[in-house]
Design a protein around this motif. Sequence first.
Motif, PDB file in Angstrom:
ATOM      1  N   GLY A  53       0.779  -1.118   0.000  1.00 18.91           N
ATOM      2  CA  GLY A  53       0.066   0.122   0.001  1.00 18.91           C
ATOM      3  C   GLY A  53       0.766   1.478   0.035  1.00 18.91           C
ATOM      4  N   MET A  54       1.912   1.311  -0.435  1.00 22.47           N
ATOM      5  CA  MET A  54       2.896   2.292  -0.536  1.00 22.47           C
ATOM      6  C   MET A  54       2.141   3.395  -1.254  1.00 22.47           C
ATOM      7  N   VAL A  55       1.677   3.248  -2.520  1.00 21.80           N
ATOM      8  CA  VAL A  55       1.080   4.090  -3.303  1.00 21.80           C
ATOM      9  C   VAL A  55      -0.296   4.357  -2.825  1.00 21.80           C
ATOM     10  N   SER A  56      -0.860   5.679  -2.689  1.00 21.61           N
ATOM     11  CA  SER A  56      -2.429   5.860  -2.508  1.00 21.61           C
ATOM     12  C   SER A  56      -3.142   5.571  -3.545  1.00 21.61           C
ATOM     13  N   HIS A  57      -4.490   5.060  -3.398  1.00 19.68           N
ATOM     14  CA  HIS A  57      -5.564   4.822  -4.204  1.00 19.68           C
ATOM     15  C   HIS A  57      -5.662   6.064  -5.367  1.00 19.68           C
ATOM     16  N   ASP A  58      -5.552   7.192  -4.934  1.00 18.56           N
ATOM     17  CA  ASP A  58      -5.682   8.360  -5.701  1.00 18.56           C
ATOM     18  C   ASP A  58      -4.602   8.455  -6.936  1.00 18.56           C
ATOM     19  N   VAL A  59      -3.179   8.049  -6.227  1.00 24.09           N
ATOM     20  CA  VAL A  59      -2.172   8.245  -6.968  1.00 24.09           C
ATOM     21  C   VAL A  59      -2.007   7.140  -8.086  1.00 24.09           C
ATOM     22  N   TYR A  60      -2.229   5.998  -7.725  1.00 19.80           N
ATOM     23  CA  TYR A  60      -2.092   4.797  -8.705  1.00 19.80           C
ATOM     24  C   TYR A  60      -3.485   4.937  -9.733  1.00 19.80           C
ATOM     25  N   SER A  61      -4.626   5.143  -9.226  1.00 15.90           N
ATOM     26  CA  SER A  61      -5.690   5.499 -10.090  1.00 15.90           C
ATOM     27  C   SER A  61      -5.264   6.458 -11.175  1.00 15.90           C
ATOM     28  N   GLU A  62      -4.761   7.705 -10.783  1.00 15.49           N
ATOM     29  CA  GLU A  62      -4.364   8.725 -11.585  1.00 15.49           C
ATOM     30  C   GLU A  62      -3.300   8.167 -12.648  1.00 15.49           C
ATOM     31  N   LEU A 118       7.024  10.791 -20.078  1.00 13.08           N
ATOM     32  CA  LEU A 118       7.244  10.011 -18.467  1.00 13.08           C
ATOM     33  C   LEU A 118       7.090  11.219 -17.783  1.00 13.08           C
ATOM     34  N   GLU A 119       8.033  12.301 -17.599  1.00 10.80           N
ATOM     35  CA  GLU A 119       7.954  13.131 -16.417  1.00 10.80           C
ATOM     36  C   GLU A 119       6.603  14.083 -16.584  1.00 10.80           C
ATOM     37  N   ASP A 120       6.330  14.065 -17.584  1.00 11.39           N
ATOM     38  CA  ASP A 120       4.685  14.744 -17.731  1.00 11.39           C
ATOM     39  C   ASP A 120       3.572  13.847 -17.184  1.00 11.39           C
ATOM     40  N   LEU A 121       3.554  12.604 -17.390  1.00 13.84           N
ATOM     41  CA  LEU A 121       2.709  11.769 -17.211  1.00 13.84           C
ATOM     42  C   LEU A 121       2.703  11.373 -15.390  1.00 13.84           C
ATOM     43  N   LEU A 122       3.877  11.328 -14.853  1.00 17.62           N
ATOM     44  CA  LEU A 122       4.129  11.218 -13.463  1.00 17.62           C
ATOM     45  C   LEU A 122       4.121  12.731 -12.679  1.00 17.62           C
ATOM     46  N   ASP A 123       3.966  13.706 -13.428  1.00 18.05           N
ATOM     47  CA  ASP A 123       3.737  15.062 -12.704  1.00 18.05           C
ATOM     48  C   ASP A 123       2.598  15.195 -11.934  1.00 18.05           C
ATOM     49  N   ILE A 124       2.512  14.336 -10.865  1.00 16.12           N
ATOM     50  CA  ILE A 124       1.223  14.370 -10.081  1.00 16.12           C
ATOM     51  C   ILE A 124       1.676  14.743  -8.493  1.00 16.12           C
TER      52      ILE A 124
END
Length: 285
Positions: A49-58, A104-110
């Motif tokens: 569960g290191m990555v939160s639901h909101d983050v992995y869903s986005e 990739l940098e743009d996709l992960l810019d959250i």
Amino acid sequence: MIGQKEAVRTVTGWRGDANYFTPREYYTFVPEAVLDVLHGRAACVIFRGMVSHDVYSEVARRFWGSPHRRVRGAEAPGYYLGAYTWGKSTAEYLDESEIVNPILEDLLDIPGNPVKEFYDGLSRALAAEGCLVRTAEHRGRRSSIALLRSWHGAGDFALAPHDDDSQCTDPLMADFERTGVVGRPVAALNMCVENHEGGRLVLWNVRPDDESKRRLGVEFTGSPYPVEALEGSDVEYIEIDSGDVYVFNGAHVHAVEPNTDGLQTRTTILGMMGFIDDHTVATWS
């Protein structure tokens, strides 16, 4: 061509004891545990569960909505976004990396970028040992920062049994920095952003020796290993859920089972890493 009788001979190689091979689970991110894999003290560590639901869903939403997503062929069927080294020259891989890194940098810019959080934590843990982590480079050009991939293989495995160590000796990339990892643990990072029923990681307690690799014709590719050749090796079947992050010694033969609900959707952010000298961990994809 390998004869049928020879192909099913048992793979020989190094095997660890139970303390080493039993996966170590954590319910918070402990960067120091990653060092256990990098230093060869543990086969696998998992951060549940290191990555939160909101983050992995986005991340999953952006991956499936990206016009840059590509289809990968028979050796690892599915979709991907990023660059991978398998079967490529250094120049070809870095050309692709140069194109995909801004994407990739743009996709992960959250907020909560999982790749940044992982490597920031690993950097702090390594600094305490007088070491650093950075992307692998060649003549000022850097490797892909990550690879997003969704496996869609059919049959017993979505991703066939293979090792990640053999590729590091591929003559096509003999001039690439990752060759420094040869003889040291090569760590595979996976961040699960999407997984339905099934999709377990399968990890065998064997790091094949050179003789076995040559006999099976996987000396520079690491894939595929016949399941019959792995008989006699202890094996772990590891359940993986969305949000889990795991790091394991990719020199061990491993595979991914297909999803059992027919949706065939197991999507991860992945990367490779290892010490290329006594003080530097390099990463690639």
